[in-house]
Design a protein around this motif. Sequence first.
Motif, PDB file in Angstrom:
ATOM      1  N   UNK A 109      39.187 -25.775   3.141  1.00  0.00           N
ATOM      2  CA  UNK A 109      39.384 -26.770   4.198  1.00  0.00           C
ATOM      3  C   UNK A 109      39.726 -26.084   5.510  1.00  0.00           C
ATOM      4  N   UNK A 110      39.261 -26.645   6.600  1.00  0.00           N
ATOM      5  CA  UNK A 110      39.624 -26.154   7.932  1.00  0.00           C
ATOM      6  C   UNK A 110      41.097 -26.473   8.165  1.00  0.00           C
ATOM      7  N   UNK A 111      41.956 -25.465   8.312  1.00  0.00           N
ATOM      8  CA  UNK A 111      43.397 -25.731   8.466  1.00  0.00           C
ATOM      9  C   UNK A 111      43.748 -26.389   9.792  1.00  0.00           C
ATOM     10  N   UNK A 112      42.812 -26.410  10.746  1.00  0.00           N
ATOM     11  CA  UNK A 112      43.089 -27.015  12.043  1.00  0.00           C
ATOM     12  C   UNK A 112      42.684 -28.485  12.102  1.00  0.00           C
ATOM     13  N   UNK A 113      42.073 -28.996  11.042  1.00  0.00           N
ATOM     14  CA  UNK A 113      41.766 -30.433  10.976  1.00  0.00           C
ATOM     15  C   UNK A 113      42.995 -31.153  10.436  1.00  0.00           C
ATOM     16  N   UNK A 114      43.446 -32.143  11.162  1.00  0.00           N
ATOM     17  CA  UNK A 114      44.691 -32.853  10.819  1.00  0.00           C
ATOM     18  C   UNK A 114      44.576 -34.302  11.245  1.00  0.00           C
ATOM     19  N   UNK A 115      45.587 -35.076  10.886  1.00  0.00           N
ATOM     20  CA  UNK A 115      45.628 -36.465  11.332  1.00  0.00           C
ATOM     21  C   UNK A 115      45.848 -36.517  12.849  1.00  0.00           C
ATOM     22  N   UNK A 116      45.141 -37.425  13.489  1.00  0.00           N
ATOM     23  CA  UNK A 116      45.246 -37.566  14.940  1.00  0.00           C
ATOM     24  C   UNK A 116      46.537 -38.301  15.287  1.00  0.00           C
ATOM     25  N   UNK A 117      47.207 -37.853  16.350  1.00  0.00           N
ATOM     26  CA  UNK A 117      48.426 -38.508  16.815  1.00  0.00           C
ATOM     27  C   UNK A 117      48.067 -39.640  17.778  1.00  0.00           C
ATOM     28  N   UNK A 118      48.946 -40.633  17.847  1.00  0.00           N
ATOM     29  CA  UNK A 118      48.722 -41.750  18.756  1.00  0.00           C
ATOM     30  C   UNK A 118      48.604 -41.264  20.196  1.00  0.00           C
ATOM     31  N   UNK A 119      49.357 -40.239  20.531  1.00  0.00           N
ATOM     32  CA  UNK A 119      49.309 -39.693  21.900  1.00  0.00           C
ATOM     33  C   UNK A 119      47.960 -39.066  22.231  1.00  0.00           C
ATOM     34  N   UNK A 120      47.116 -38.835  21.226  1.00  0.00           N
ATOM     35  CA  UNK A 120      45.808 -38.217  21.425  1.00  0.00           C
ATOM     36  C   UNK A 120      44.670 -39.232  21.427  1.00  0.00           C
ATOM     37  N   UNK A 121      45.032 -40.512  21.483  1.00  0.00           N
ATOM     38  CA  UNK A 121      44.014 -41.563  21.436  1.00  0.00           C
ATOM     39  C   UNK A 121      43.001 -41.416  22.576  1.00  0.00           C
ATOM     40  N   UNK A 122      43.473 -41.066  23.746  1.00  0.00           N
ATOM     41  CA  UNK A 122      42.581 -40.907  24.887  1.00  0.00           C
ATOM     42  C   UNK A 122      41.586 -39.774  24.716  1.00  0.00           C
ATOM     43  N   UNK A 123      41.898 -38.812  23.872  1.00  0.00           N
ATOM     44  CA  UNK A 123      40.974 -37.718  23.559  1.00  0.00           C
ATOM     45  C   UNK A 123      39.988 -38.157  22.484  1.00  0.00           C
ATOM     46  N   UNK A 124      40.485 -38.899  21.484  1.00  0.00           N
ATOM     47  CA  UNK A 124      39.654 -39.276  20.343  1.00  0.00           C
ATOM     48  C   UNK A 124      38.636 -40.355  20.689  1.00  0.00           C
ATOM     49  N   UNK A 125      39.033 -41.376  21.430  1.00  0.00           N
ATOM     50  CA  UNK A 125      38.146 -42.516  21.663  1.00  0.00           C
ATOM     51  C   UNK A 125      36.811 -42.115  22.276  1.00  0.00           C
ATOM     52  N   UNK A 126      36.759 -41.264  23.318  1.00  0.00           N
ATOM     53  CA  UNK A 126      35.436 -40.885  23.846  1.00  0.00           C
ATOM     54  C   UNK A 126      34.539 -40.216  22.803  1.00  0.00           C
ATOM     55  N   UNK A 127      35.126 -39.432  21.903  1.00  0.00           N
ATOM     56  CA  UNK A 127      34.333 -38.819  20.839  1.00  0.00           C
ATOM     57  C   UNK A 127      33.818 -39.879  19.873  1.00  0.00           C
ATOM     58  N   UNK A 128      34.637 -40.884  19.582  1.00  0.00           N
ATOM     59  CA  UNK A 128      34.204 -41.975  18.716  1.00  0.00           C
ATOM     60  C   UNK A 128      33.061 -42.763  19.352  1.00  0.00           C
ATOM     61  N   UNK A 129      33.175 -43.026  20.640  1.00  0.00           N
ATOM     62  CA  UNK A 129      32.118 -43.747  21.356  1.00  0.00           C
ATOM     63  C   UNK A 129      30.831 -42.935  21.348  1.00  0.00           C
ATOM     64  N   UNK A 130      30.939 -41.634  21.564  1.00  0.00           N
ATOM     65  CA  UNK A 130      29.758 -40.769  21.564  1.00  0.00           C
ATOM     66  C   UNK A 130      29.089 -40.765  20.195  1.00  0.00           C
ATOM     67  N   UNK A 131      29.887 -40.675  19.131  1.00  0.00           N
ATOM     68  CA  UNK A 131      29.336 -40.682  17.780  1.00  0.00           C
ATOM     69  C   UNK A 131      28.625 -41.990  17.488  1.00  0.00           C
ATOM     70  N   UNK A 132      29.288 -43.099  17.791  1.00  0.00           N
ATOM     71  CA  UNK A 132      28.731 -44.421  17.503  1.00  0.00           C
ATOM     72  C   UNK A 132      27.409 -44.614  18.253  1.00  0.00           C
ATOM     73  N   UNK A 133      27.398 -44.254  19.518  1.00  0.00           N
ATOM     74  CA  UNK A 133      26.193 -44.431  20.331  1.00  0.00           C
ATOM     75  C   UNK A 133      25.047 -43.570  19.805  1.00  0.00           C
ATOM     76  N   UNK A 134      25.368 -42.354  19.417  1.00  0.00           N
ATOM     77  CA  UNK A 134      24.354 -41.447  18.876  1.00  0.00           C
ATOM     78  C   UNK A 134      23.801 -41.962  17.558  1.00  0.00           C
ATOM     79  N   UNK A 135      24.673 -42.507  16.718  1.00  0.00           N
ATOM     80  CA  UNK A 135      24.277 -42.948  15.386  1.00  0.00           C
ATOM     81  C   UNK A 135      23.565 -44.290  15.401  1.00  0.00           C
ATOM     82  N   UNK A 136      24.120 -45.248  16.134  1.00  0.00           N
ATOM     83  CA  UNK A 136      23.625 -46.629  16.075  1.00  0.00           C
ATOM     84  C   UNK A 136      22.586 -46.904  17.157  1.00  0.00           C
TER      85      UNK A 136
END
Length: 280
Positions: free
Chosen positions: A137-164
């Motif tokens: 397992x990649x030791x740097x992959x971890x649960x995302x913190x609430x304070x990091x929501x602003x970093x995660x959401x754009x990646x989620x939007x990019x993934x969704x748009x690319x996939x769907x």
Amino acid sequence: MLRTSSLRVLGERDRDAVHALLDTDPVGNVFVSSRLRGAGLDSGRLGAEVWGYSERGTLTALCYSGANLVPINAGPAAIRQFAEHARWQGRRCSSIVGPVDAVGGLWDRLGPTWGPARAIRAHQPVLELSEPPLVEADPLVRRVRVSELGILVPACVAMFTEEVGVPPDSGDGGSLYRARVEELVRTGRAFARIEDGRVVFKAEIGAVTPYACQVQGVWVHPDLRGSGHSIGGMAAVVRAALADIAPRVTLYVNDYNAPARAAYRRVGFREVGAVRSVLF
């Protein structure tokens, strides 16, 4: 003539029968089972309806009718009735998703009035893993913190748009989608490797039951693809999920996505079925 089959909208009094049917295939039915375990069968609370098809008084098939139309354990007779009801009600969903034959049968009947579809994913292998991953397992992959929501959401939007093929935040400015991502973060079901304020790898666990959980939104930053981040990242997600979320980890993947399928095989996933998706 004696009527031996029927279709009706189900409610809380049907709960035991519904879950008994869903639990016959805990991996294939993980999405619907998770939704119903969380919200129950009351359509107002669920934000969807569950249609039941019975033969001689026994519930034999279901159809979840919400943002997705999802047939469950539905043979030709049930598909015929589900399609008639869906056609009478009018299209309310953004996709039809489920077993290949069942979705094909629904679309054969609904296509002339609901079509054309924006895209059809004819064969999406369903994968499962219930043992520790075969790779580190990649030791740097971890649960995302609430304070990091602003970093995660754009990646989620990019993934969704690319996939769907359409962005998930076009209707309401993204508030509902952001709220869903935030819920996954707060419940410890969003995982990522974040470096210098950038998401390198991410994945979420979108559906959970006592028997299985479903990984969604697997994404590697476009600049870093081909570097193996998805393999170690998925191994980390699987380890965390098996440790404290569910005894089986499942997902489905587009059959044409050869790199993703190869990565999942290296992690240890095996193919256990297939679904078809009709997207509007």
